[in-house]
Design a protein around this motif. Structure first.
Motif, PDB file in Angstrom:
ATOM      1  N   ASN A 342       0.771  -1.271   0.094  1.00 56.23           N
ATOM      2  CA  ASN A 342      -0.008  -0.120  -0.023  1.00 56.23           C
ATOM      3  C   ASN A 342       0.875   1.186  -0.123  1.00 56.23           C
ATOM      4  OD1 ASN A 342      -1.904   2.094   0.469  1.00 56.23           O
ATOM      5  ND2 ASN A 342      -2.953   1.004   1.868  1.00 56.23           N
ATOM      6  N   SER A 343       1.051   1.839  -1.208  1.00 56.08           N
ATOM      7  CA  SER A 343       2.049   2.936  -1.235  1.00 56.08           C
ATOM      8  C   SER A 343       1.413   4.348  -0.601  1.00 56.08           C
ATOM      9  CB  SER A 343       2.443   3.249  -2.626  1.00 56.08           C
ATOM     10  OG  SER A 343       1.118   3.443  -3.311  1.00 56.08           O
ATOM     11  N   SER A 344       0.200   4.515  -0.445  1.00 55.50           N
ATOM     12  CA  SER A 344      -0.218   5.455   0.313  1.00 55.50           C
ATOM     13  C   SER A 344      -0.049   5.691   1.522  1.00 55.50           C
ATOM     14  CB  SER A 344      -1.985   5.495   0.050  1.00 55.50           C
ATOM     15  OG  SER A 344      -2.700   4.420   0.749  1.00 55.50           O
ATOM     16  N   LEU A 345       0.402   4.912   2.415  1.00 55.29           N
ATOM     17  CA  LEU A 345       0.951   4.738   3.827  1.00 55.29           C
ATOM     18  C   LEU A 345       1.921   6.056   4.207  1.00 55.29           C
ATOM     19  CD1 LEU A 345       0.333   1.045   5.095  1.00 55.29           C
ATOM     20  CD2 LEU A 345      -1.525   3.097   5.067  1.00 55.29           C
ATOM     21  N   SER A 346       1.812   6.674   5.063  1.00 58.85           N
ATOM     22  CA  SER A 346       2.609   7.558   5.671  1.00 58.85           C
ATOM     23  C   SER A 346       4.084   6.973   6.168  1.00 58.85           C
ATOM     24  CB  SER A 346       2.198   8.416   6.565  1.00 58.85           C
ATOM     25  OG  SER A 346       1.797   7.873   7.895  1.00 58.85           O
ATOM     26  N   LYS A 347       4.953   7.709   6.241  1.00 56.10           N
ATOM     27  CA  LYS A 347       6.192   7.051   6.927  1.00 56.10           C
ATOM     28  C   LYS A 347       5.819   6.518   8.323  1.00 56.10           C
ATOM     29  CE  LYS A 347      11.159   8.284   8.111  1.00 56.10           C
ATOM     30  NZ  LYS A 347      12.192   9.447   7.859  1.00 56.10           N
ATOM     31  N   ASP A 354       9.735  -1.851   9.194  1.00 59.55           N
ATOM     32  CA  ASP A 354      11.196  -2.099   9.237  1.00 59.55           C
ATOM     33  C   ASP A 354      11.689  -2.575  10.464  1.00 59.55           C
ATOM     34  OD1 ASP A 354      13.974  -1.646   7.849  1.00 59.55           O
ATOM     35  OD2 ASP A 354      14.166   0.035   9.621  1.00 59.55           O
ATOM     36  N   GLU A 355      11.252  -1.955  11.839  1.00 57.14           N
ATOM     37  CA  GLU A 355      11.768  -2.456  12.870  1.00 57.14           C
ATOM     38  C   GLU A 355      11.447  -3.758  13.322  1.00 57.14           C
ATOM     39  OE1 GLU A 355      11.644   0.324  16.284  1.00 57.14           O
ATOM     40  OE2 GLU A 355      11.581   2.043  14.955  1.00 57.14           O
ATOM     41  N   ALA A 356      10.163  -4.090  12.974  1.00 56.99           N
ATOM     42  CA  ALA A 356       9.663  -5.382  13.203  1.00 56.99           C
ATOM     43  C   ALA A 356      10.547  -6.606  12.325  1.00 56.99           C
ATOM     44  CB  ALA A 356       7.984  -5.566  12.651  1.00 56.99           C
ATOM     45  N   VAL A 387      21.162 -11.680   2.117  1.00 50.69           N
ATOM     46  CA  VAL A 387      21.202 -10.378   2.858  1.00 50.69           C
ATOM     47  C   VAL A 387      20.344 -10.599   4.139  1.00 50.69           C
ATOM     48  CG1 VAL A 387      19.273  -9.360   1.617  1.00 50.69           C
ATOM     49  CG2 VAL A 387      20.842  -8.061   3.041  1.00 50.69           C
ATOM     50  N   GLU A 388      21.117 -10.230   5.409  1.00 53.84           N
ATOM     51  CA  GLU A 388      20.613 -10.501   6.603  1.00 53.84           C
ATOM     52  C   GLU A 388      19.164  -9.182   7.013  1.00 53.84           C
ATOM     53  OE1 GLU A 388      21.051 -13.028   8.748  1.00 53.84           O
ATOM     54  OE2 GLU A 388      22.321 -13.986   7.120  1.00 53.84           O
ATOM     55  N   LEU A 389      18.341  -9.937   7.011  1.00 54.31           N
ATOM     56  CA  LEU A 389      17.110  -9.010   7.447  1.00 54.31           C
ATOM     57  C   LEU A 389      17.513  -8.134   9.040  1.00 54.31           C
ATOM     58  CD1 LEU A 389      13.673 -10.908   6.585  1.00 54.31           C
ATOM     59  CD2 LEU A 389      14.706  -9.023   5.464  1.00 54.31           C
ATOM     60  N   ALA A 390      18.128  -8.853   9.591  1.00 55.63           N
ATOM     61  CA  ALA A 390      18.278  -8.027  10.928  1.00 55.63           C
ATOM     62  C   ALA A 390      19.130  -6.800  10.783  1.00 55.63           C
ATOM     63  CB  ALA A 390      19.424  -8.920  11.999  1.00 55.63           C
ATOM     64  N   VAL A 391      19.672  -6.765   9.646  1.00 58.74           N
ATOM     65  CA  VAL A 391      20.905  -5.457   9.182  1.00 58.74           C
ATOM     66  C   VAL A 391      20.057  -4.661   8.301  1.00 58.74           C
ATOM     67  CG1 VAL A 391      23.016  -4.747   8.189  1.00 58.74           C
ATOM     68  CG2 VAL A 391      22.844  -6.723   9.721  1.00 58.74           C
ATOM     69  N   ALA A 392      19.430  -5.357   7.154  1.00 63.53           N
ATOM     70  CA  ALA A 392      18.986  -4.445   6.065  1.00 63.53           C
ATOM     71  C   ALA A 392      17.669  -4.100   6.477  1.00 63.53           C
ATOM     72  CB  ALA A 392      18.967  -5.267   4.836  1.00 63.53           C
ATOM     73  N   GLY A 393      16.592  -4.920   6.928  1.00 61.94           N
ATOM     74  CA  GLY A 393      15.185  -4.517   7.041  1.00 61.94           C
ATOM     75  C   GLY A 393      14.543  -4.314   5.973  1.00 61.94           C
ATOM     76  N   THR A 407       4.036   0.358   2.242  1.00 61.35           N
ATOM     77  CA  THR A 407       4.607  -0.893   2.102  1.00 61.35           C
ATOM     78  C   THR A 407       4.518  -1.240   0.765  1.00 61.35           C
ATOM     79  OG1 THR A 407       2.331  -1.623   2.581  1.00 61.35           O
ATOM     80  CG2 THR A 407       3.743  -1.357   4.568  1.00 61.35           C
ATOM     81  N   ARG A 408       5.779  -2.218   0.572  1.00 61.22           N
ATOM     82  CA  ARG A 408       6.111  -2.781  -0.700  1.00 61.22           C
ATOM     83  C   ARG A 408       5.358  -4.139  -0.873  1.00 61.22           C
ATOM     84  NH1 ARG A 408      10.787   0.571  -0.747  1.00 61.22           N
ATOM     85  NH2 ARG A 408      11.176  -0.511   1.536  1.00 61.22           N
ATOM     86  N   PRO A 409       5.475  -4.776  -2.030  1.00 63.62           N
ATOM     87  CA  PRO A 409       4.869  -6.092  -2.346  1.00 63.62           C
ATOM     88  C   PRO A 409       5.695  -6.912  -1.284  1.00 63.62           C
ATOM     89  CG  PRO A 409       4.775  -5.196  -4.151  1.00 63.62           C
ATOM     90  CD  PRO A 409       5.522  -4.119  -3.370  1.00 63.62           C
ATOM     91  N   PHE A 410       5.024  -7.898  -0.547  1.00 59.51           N
ATOM     92  CA  PHE A 410       5.468  -8.762   0.500  1.00 59.51           C
ATOM     93  C   PHE A 410       6.222  -8.435   1.602  1.00 59.51           C
ATOM     94  CE2 PHE A 410       5.099 -11.269  -3.343  1.00 59.51           C
ATOM     95  CZ  PHE A 410       4.572 -12.644  -2.961  1.00 59.51           C
TER      96      PHE A 410
END
Length: 479
Positions: A342-347, A354-356, A387-393, A407-410
């Motif tokens: 959903n590209s309409s959601l605010s930051k 990302d944090e989760a 790539v490690e998600l703990a670093v890149a998110g 939010t982007r696909p998936f």
């Protein structure tokens, strides 16, 4: 133990007899009459659950095309074609990715799936009703009258009503969650009467995770200042996990605006502590356990799917029905939104994703890593394959052609996969509530002003259709 078939009657498979056990209370299982009623009536229940499961599987792969076609009316933004699931580590197969792509190119598939599912359910409803007509022959005696009266509460009638509820849900399966006022005119708030929130909570005992002490919920709510109360579902539920992850992000970013805060979840102190530890909730967030869901009941939060049949239907079966949209409107659409974004959601609304991702991967929740490149991208010199998600998110999705906002696909689907597989399922025995009936009890959010008057009241609509924490905090900051 499965009920034995009635002598001289057509043989039924063990699966159909098992369905009878699911829909009849323990005290009603047994005896020739009970077995006969189950044999006649619950065959239809097995048929509809099979049809519903097939419908859900088809809809999950083709339903997004319906959402894309309806985006103009519903306000859901159109998205670019989704990347292959395997490329982003969401755990989907190549077949699922291909099906998703086909769904986007053929908007009629979801409609056809919904119509086919509805037709299957109609056939099943008819079968149950015909079975009821054949099986009920009232006698012209007092005993016959009693038998006819008992039939009103029979497994046949229950199965028919469940089938009808599933049919209605399937016809509306891609709709957004219903909206209702959340201010002082909120319908749920009006139903509490003059006593309001504090009056409803008075006498509801909850237990602090910090020291296990029992306190009255009304005293926790009456702080004399702006207070945010988050009544989450049980500690092993998708809703409670996502609300906690959003809250963690908001607290770390200091977005509470000076409001007092309390979180009340359904379950024991032990399950609450496991929940807080796995999600690394800040120590200064007060969390309370409500072992009986007393607060949620007092505030009139939803009982989930078909509460009128709680004596006949296993709570786990009712959770399954909620996943199909029964007593949980908007769930399928919300699930699909995690895959299509959903590209309409605010930051502020998506920062928690990302944090989760990072927190979940750091705690070892699957998936902890994803492919560095998409299948069509060339490998760069010295670049790792994973790539490690703990670093890149969420940075994994940056610059890949899937958009840079919202939010982007998936992306959100990957968070939910982490929560489900290595979070909830792997720790189910420690997180689940003490009473299975509480599996379907929903939650909500409340904001009180300094005088204890509610200025915001919002109820969960069902699975994954909870009040966004950012909306709740915005209401608190606006006081």
């Amino acid at each position: 133990q499965l009920p034995a078939p009635v002598p001289g009657s057509p043989r039924r498979s063990p699966a159909l007899r098992a369905m009878a056990v699911l829909s009849v209370p323990a005290e009603g299982r047994g005896g020739r009459a009970g077995a006969e009623g189950r044999r006649r009536g619950l065959a239809g229940a097995a048929a509809v659950l099979t049809a519903a499961a097939v419908a859900a599987a088809v809809a999950s792969e083709s339903g997004a095309s319906f959402l894309g076609a309806a985006a103009g009316q519903e306000g859901l933004p159109q998205r670019r074609p989704s990347p292959p699931a395997a490329a982003l580590g969401a755990g989907a197969t190549g077949r699922s990715a291909a099906a998703l792509g086909a769904a986007q190119s053929s908007p009629s598939m979801a409609t056809a799936a919904a119509l086919a599912a509805s037709g299957s359910v109609l056939v099943a409803v008819g079968a149950v009703r015909r079975a009821a007509r054949r099986g009920v022959r009232p006698a012209k005696t007092a005993r016959g009258a009693a038998s006819a009266a008992a039939e009103e509460d029979s497994p046949v009638k229950t199965a028919g009503n469940v089938l009808w509820a599933v049919l209605i849900a399937l016809l509306d399966i891609f709709s957004a969650p219903p909206e209702e006022p959340t201010g002082k005119d909120a319908p749920g708030l009006q139903a509490l009467g003059a006593g309001g929130i504090l009056g409803a909570l008075k006498g509801c005992t909850i237990e602090a995770l910090s020291d296990g002490s029992a306190v009255d919920a009304a005293s926790v709510a009456a702080t004399g200042a702006t207070t945010v109360l988050l009544f989450v579902t049980h500690f092993g539920d998708f809703n409670s996990w996502e609300v906690a992850q959003q809250l963690r992000s908001a607290v770390r970013a200091n977005r509470l605006g000076g409001a007092k805060l309390a979180v009340v979840g359904i379950g024991t102190v032990a399950s609450g502590r496991k929940f807080a530890e796995m999600l690394e909730l800040p120590q200064d967030v007060p969390v309370y356990a409500d072992p009986r869901g007393a607060c949620h009941a007092a505030l009139g939060f939803s009982n989930g799917a078909l509460p009128e049949y709680r004596e006949q239907l296993n709570p786990y079966l009712r959770v399954f029905l909620m996943l199909l949209g029964v007593g949980s409107p908007g769930t399928i659409r919300t699930v699909l939104g995690g895959y299509f974004g959903n590209s309409s959601l605010s930051k502020e609304r998506v920062a928690w994703v990302d944090e989760a991702l990072k927190q979940g991967a750091a705690k070892g929740r699957f998936p902890t890593s994803v492919p560095q490149r998409l299948p069509w991208e060339a490998k760069k010199p010295g670049e790792d394959d994973m790539v490690e998600l703990a670093v890149a998110g969420s940075a994994v999705w940056d610059g890949r052609g899937f958009g840079e906002t919202g939010t982007r696909p998936f992306e959100l689907a990957t968070v939910r996969l982490q929560n489900m597989v290595s979070g909830i399922i792997a720790n189910w025995n420690e997180l689940k509530p003490p009473d299975d009936e509480l599996l379907v009890r929903q939650g909500g959010a409340v904001v009180l002003d300094g005088q204890g008057q509610a200025v915001y009241f919002c109820r969960d609509k069902g699975i994954l259709t909870y009040p966004p924490v950012e909306d709740v905090l915005a209401a608190a900051r606006g006081i």
